[in-house]
Design an enzyme around this catalytic site. Sequence first.
Site, PDB file in Angstrom:
ATOM      1  N   CYS A   1      45.188  82.813  44.606  1.00  0.00           N
ATOM      2  CA  CYS A   1      44.263  82.755  43.481  1.00  0.00           C
ATOM      3  C   CYS A   1      44.605  83.861  42.473  1.00  0.00           C
ATOM      4  O   CYS A   1      45.037  84.952  42.860  1.00  0.00           O
ATOM      5  CB  CYS A   1      42.838  82.940  43.976  1.00  0.00           C
ATOM      6  SG  CYS A   1      42.226  81.560  44.951  1.00  0.00           S
TER       7      CYS A   1
ATOM      8  N   CYS B   1      34.263  84.304  50.270  1.00  0.00           N
ATOM      9  CA  CYS B   1      34.820  83.533  49.148  1.00  0.00           C
ATOM     10  C   CYS B   1      35.943  82.612  49.621  1.00  0.00           C
ATOM     11  O   CYS B   1      35.975  81.426  49.293  1.00  0.00           O
ATOM     12  CB  CYS B   1      35.317  84.494  48.061  1.00  0.00           C
ATOM     13  SG  CYS B   1      35.908  83.653  46.575  1.00  0.00           S
ATOM     14  N   CYS B   2      36.884  83.155  50.439  1.00  0.00           N
ATOM     15  CA  CYS B   2      37.967  82.310  50.973  1.00  0.00           C
ATOM     16  C   CYS B   2      37.384  81.192  51.837  1.00  0.00           C
ATOM     17  O   CYS B   2      37.909  80.079  51.847  1.00  0.00           O
ATOM     18  CB  CYS B   2      38.951  83.138  51.799  1.00  0.00           C
ATOM     19  SG  CYS B   2      40.134  84.109  50.856  1.00  0.00           S
TER      20      CYS B   2
ATOM     21  N   CYS C   1      44.094  84.197  54.503  1.00  0.00           N
ATOM     22  CA  CYS C   1      42.977  83.613  53.769  1.00  0.00           C
ATOM     23  C   CYS C   1      42.099  82.768  54.676  1.00  0.00           C
ATOM     24  O   CYS C   1      41.080  82.248  54.265  1.00  0.00           O
ATOM     25  CB  CYS C   1      43.506  82.743  52.641  1.00  0.00           C
ATOM     26  SG  CYS C   1      44.685  81.525  53.217  1.00  0.00           S
TER      27      CYS C   1
ATOM     28  N   CYS D   1      43.307  87.489  42.938  1.00  0.00           N
ATOM     29  CA  CYS D   1      43.645  88.117  44.219  1.00  0.00           C
ATOM     30  C   CYS D   1      45.146  88.234  44.424  1.00  0.00           C
ATOM     31  O   CYS D   1      45.601  88.461  45.554  1.00  0.00           O
ATOM     32  CB  CYS D   1      43.014  87.334  45.362  1.00  0.00           C
ATOM     33  SG  CYS D   1      41.219  87.352  45.310  1.00  0.00           S
TER      34      CYS D   1
HETATM   35 FE1  SF4 Z   1      38.260  83.810  46.617  1.00  0.00          FE
HETATM   36 FE2  SF4 Z   1      40.352  85.428  46.231  1.00  0.00          FE
HETATM   37 FE3  SF4 Z   1      40.119  83.973  48.509  1.00  0.00          FE
HETATM   38 FE4  SF4 Z   1      40.691  82.807  46.136  1.00  0.00          FE
HETATM   39  S1  SF4 Z   1      41.983  84.266  47.312  1.00  0.00           S
HETATM   40  S2  SF4 Z   1      39.271  82.068  47.649  1.00  0.00           S
HETATM   41  S3  SF4 Z   1      39.409  84.031  44.719  1.00  0.00           S
HETATM   42  S4  SF4 Z   1      38.788  85.666  47.812  1.00  0.00           S
END
Ligand code: SF4
Length: 249
Positions: free
Chosen positions: A202, A118-119, A230, A205
């Site tokens: 985010c 996701c990151c 991240c 998170c």
């Molecule tokens: Fe995804 Fe969380 Fe990374 Fe944001 S902080 S990009 S929602 S995993």
Amino acid sequence: MAQLDIDVTKQEISGLPTEQVVKWAVAAFGRRVALACSFGAEDVVLVDMLARVTPRPRIFAIDTGRLNEETYEVMDRVRERYGVDIEAYFPDRQAVEKLERESGFYSFRKSLEARHECCGIRKVEPLGRALSDLDAWITGLRREQSVTRTNVEVVERDEAHGGIIKINPLIEWTGEQVWDYIKLHDVPYNALHDQGFPSIGCAPCTRAIQPGERPRAGRWWWENPEQKECGLHVGERKPGLAAWTALLT
Ligand code: SF4
């Protein structure tokens, strides 16, 4: 600027006041340097410093699509206060759609690999685009924030992003110095800082921390502290690999 001698430059700027480091960055790189801004306390300090040394600072932000409302609000307050454009970068639409359709909306909670995926899509890929036309970038990293940041230098070559220069003017700062600066100069800041969020990423998170917890304890709080990056500041990535894949190394 590709020929910049990092060791010599580090010696030259290490003893300078922070504002002078920012001034040096703008003088050395002009429009080819930009601040990576997530609008946390450190970043708004750097916005303020940049606005003092140049009328047209370059500031970019990664809009992951999962930010807190308070973050968007401070982004707009900064735009108005300093009269600056925020160069916003959004993730690849198709990649986000595929991720959400195949893995749901909270895939990042399932495993470290899923979080990195996701990151990688929402942060690392847009960052790569943001850095692609730069010779240098400025960050608000501070050494005391996290165990993953203890070896960060005031200036370093960012091998993960094609060898461009990474400048970390606040690397020696304490949290107290950051807040003293914000108060002294009445710098706009994210309202979440007043609700127990020293570090803001985010929305799903990031949580508030308890007294005595480390500043980044609220980021990906379900993970081991040594894994809490991240991917924006991972130093050992290999050029040429897909950025998020390299996060797993
Ligand atoms: Fe995804 Fe969380 Fe990374 Fe944001 S902080 S990009 S929602 S995993």
